[in-house]
Design a protein around this motif. Structure first.
Motif, PDB file in Angstrom:
ATOM      1  N   THR A   1      -6.551 -26.950  20.768  1.00  0.00           N
ATOM      2  CA  THR A   1      -7.834 -26.268  20.973  1.00  0.00           C
ATOM      3  C   THR A   1      -7.911 -25.795  22.422  1.00  0.00           C
ATOM      4  OG1 THR A   1      -8.881 -27.646  19.311  1.00  0.00           O
ATOM      5  CG2 THR A   1     -10.344 -26.558  20.897  1.00  0.00           C
TER       6      THR A   1
ATOM      7  N   ASN B   1      -9.171 -25.180  26.025  1.00  0.00           N
ATOM      8  CA  ASN B   1     -10.212 -25.868  26.792  1.00  0.00           C
ATOM      9  C   ASN B   1     -10.853 -24.895  27.790  1.00  0.00           C
ATOM     10  OD1 ASN B   1      -8.513 -25.551  29.006  1.00  0.00           O
ATOM     11  ND2 ASN B   1      -7.482 -27.511  28.583  1.00  0.00           N
TER      12      ASN B   1
ATOM     13  N   ASP C   1      -8.551 -22.844  29.860  1.00  0.00           N
ATOM     14  CA  ASP C   1      -7.897 -21.763  29.117  1.00  0.00           C
ATOM     15  C   ASP C   1      -8.814 -20.557  29.026  1.00  0.00           C
ATOM     16  OD1 ASP C   1      -6.786 -24.364  26.910  1.00  0.00           O
ATOM     17  OD2 ASP C   1      -5.655 -23.418  28.545  1.00  0.00           O
TER      18      ASP C   1
ATOM     19  N   ASP D   1     -12.560 -24.458  16.361  1.00  0.00           N
ATOM     20  CA  ASP D   1     -12.594 -23.612  17.583  1.00  0.00           C
ATOM     21  C   ASP D   1     -12.399 -22.135  17.240  1.00  0.00           C
ATOM     22  OD1 ASP D   1      -9.542 -22.918  18.183  1.00  0.00           O
ATOM     23  OD2 ASP D   1      -9.640 -24.987  17.557  1.00  0.00           O
TER      24      ASP D   1
END
Ligand code: FES
Length: 154
Positions: free
Chosen positions: A85, A87, A90, A52
């Protein structure tokens, strides 16, 4: 990336991140020194990045290209969670955090695009339109800078 964060997606080397993102290894190292991206060390003490990181690097690159200062980019990326990570939610929060600044930049760019061929109220009195829009530089009374192009100041 918090120690112990494990993912089924294999981590990337700095060279792989550079190749896929189009950003030089030296720039990635710089981003890391500024806390914009993070890596872990593998058993061979080599940097390894979660996949990511490519999205972070892409956002940094595009934001820099439109003139957003690194400090503002860092502040926005700091809204992303640690240890997992980010998403879609976010990233939506990050986008909302940044919206006002991005909108302001868009408006300034639009004004520059749309008004550059006319008087921008800078005091130069150098084009014909100045006599209509800024006779005898009356706009100087409102403050410094291009008062038509940037009516609210810098
Ligand atoms: S463009 Fe400078 S005062 Fe008009």
């Amino acid at each position: 990336m918090t120690k112990g964060r494990r993912s089924s997606v294999p981590a990337l080397s700095v060279g792989e991140v550079a190749a896929r993102s189009g950003v030089a290894v030296s720039a990635l190292h710089f981003y890391e020194t500024r806390g914009l991206i993070r890596s872990e060390r593998n058993a061979g003490n080599q940097r390894r990045y979660p996949r990511d990181v490519l999205r972070r690097v892409a956002v940094i690159k595009v934001a820099q290209r439109v003139g957003i200062p690194l400090a503002s980019i860092a502040e926005a990326l700091d809204t992303l969670p640690e240890g997992r990570t980010p998403n879609a939610g976010d990233w939506r929060r990050l986008a909302a955090h940044w919206r006002a600044e991005l909108d302001d930049r868009i408006h300034r760019l639009q004004r520059l695009r749309d008004q550059l061929d006319g008087c921008i109220g800078c005091g130069c009195l150098s084009i014909k339109a100045c006599t209509l829009r800024n006779p005898s530089d009356v706009l100087a009374a409102d403050g410094s800078g291009p008062r038509i192009l940037e009516p609210d100041g810098p």
